[in-house]
Design a protein around this motif. Structure first.
Motif, PDB file in Angstrom:
ATOM      1  N   SER A   1      -2.100   0.706  -4.513  1.00  0.00           N
ATOM      2  CA  SER A   1      -1.659   0.719  -5.907  1.00  0.00           C
ATOM      3  C   SER A   1      -0.561  -0.301  -6.179  1.00  0.00           C
ATOM      4  O   SER A   1      -0.289  -0.600  -7.342  1.00  0.00           O
ATOM      5  CB  SER A   1      -1.197   2.117  -6.326  1.00  0.00           C
TER       6      SER A   1
ATOM      7  N   SER B   1      -9.806   1.815   0.611  1.00  0.00           N
ATOM      8  CA  SER B   1      -9.675   2.135  -0.802  1.00  0.00           C
ATOM      9  C   SER B   1      -8.773   3.357  -0.947  1.00  0.00           C
ATOM     10  O   SER B   1      -8.877   4.300  -0.161  1.00  0.00           O
ATOM     11  CB  SER B   1     -11.059   2.447  -1.390  1.00  0.00           C
ATOM     12  N   ASN B   2      -7.911   3.347  -1.959  1.00  0.00           N
ATOM     13  CA  ASN B   2      -7.085   4.532  -2.220  1.00  0.00           C
ATOM     14  C   ASN B   2      -7.933   5.742  -2.579  1.00  0.00           C
ATOM     15  O   ASN B   2      -7.517   6.873  -2.408  1.00  0.00           O
ATOM     16  CB  ASN B   2      -6.098   4.263  -3.362  1.00  0.00           C
TER      17      ASN B   2
ATOM     18  N   ASN C   1      -0.368   1.799   0.462  1.00  0.00           N
ATOM     19  CA  ASN C   1      -0.984   2.231  -0.782  1.00  0.00           C
ATOM     20  C   ASN C   1      -1.377   1.001  -1.590  1.00  0.00           C
ATOM     21  O   ASN C   1      -0.526   0.195  -1.957  1.00  0.00           O
ATOM     22  CB  ASN C   1      -0.014   3.110  -1.573  1.00  0.00           C
TER      23      ASN C   1
ATOM     24  N   LYS D   1      -8.825   5.424   3.571  1.00  0.00           N
ATOM     25  CA  LYS D   1      -7.528   5.076   3.002  1.00  0.00           C
ATOM     26  C   LYS D   1      -6.851   4.103   3.971  1.00  0.00           C
ATOM     27  O   LYS D   1      -7.068   4.188   5.181  1.00  0.00           O
ATOM     28  CB  LYS D   1      -6.646   6.316   2.872  1.00  0.00           C
TER      29      LYS D   1
END
Length: 181
Positions: free
Chosen positions: A90, A47-48, A88, A66
């Motif tokens: 995102s 998870s970020n 990432n 991360k």
């Protein structure tokens, strides 16, 4: 967005490379070249929002991390897509969640083996697009018109926060075409 590997075991953690590919082709390395030594039935969540990355050396234990990719850069055999690969999560934000998600796992070292005994979990949080707001038309002031006279133009404003002004179309109709043609 988070991804969980459940029941991960391997004789040498550094050999494991894991790649997540989203429906739009977005590519994120979840882990690569992390840890040294064996992994025994670990549950790793990526998870970020995690506080830390996986360690480069030492044991890998259950926890939330991360996405982590240590050198050297890795490649994945077909059918995995070619790099470059990000770390990432995102890249998936704001993208459609529907479609095929793929997880590619590669052991890039000889003589070791492992498994993900309890599978993997993709945890998505989606949001619905906001409900479109209706167009608005400004109020017209009360007006009294003398018989056989004209008011001239009556100014008003039309707006729609979801539609560009150049795409708005105004049409009118009257229940009394004798009065308003």
């Amino acid at each position: 967005l988070s991804v969980t590997l459940r029941g991960l075991s391997h004789t040498w953690g550094d050999d494991i490379n894991v790649l997540l590919v989203g429906p739009g082709g977005q590519k994120v390395t979840l882990m690569s070249d992390c840890g040294t030594g064996p992994i025994n039935n670990a549950t790793l969540t990526f998870s970020n929002g995690a506080a830390a990355s996986l360690p480069a050396t030492g044991s890998l234990v259950s926890g939330t991390f991360k996405p982590t990719d240590y050198a050297p850069a890795d490649t994945y055999p077909a059918p995995a897509p070619a790099g470059p690969y990000g770390t990432n999560l995102s890249v998936y934000y704001g993208q459609p969640a529907t479609g095929t998600w793929s997880l590619y796992v590669v052991d890039d070292g000889p003589g070791d083996s492992g498994s993900i005994a309890s599978g993997w979990l993709l945890n998505l949080t989606t949001t619905n697009a906001p409900t479109p707001l209706p167009p608005t038309i400004s109020d017209l002031t009360n007006l009294t018109i003398a018989f056989n006279t004209s008011t001239g133009p009556l100014p008003f404003t039309i707006s729609d926060p979801d539609t560009a002004a150049s795409n708005l179309v105004l049409s009118a109709s009257s229940s009394n075409p004798t009065l308003v043609p």
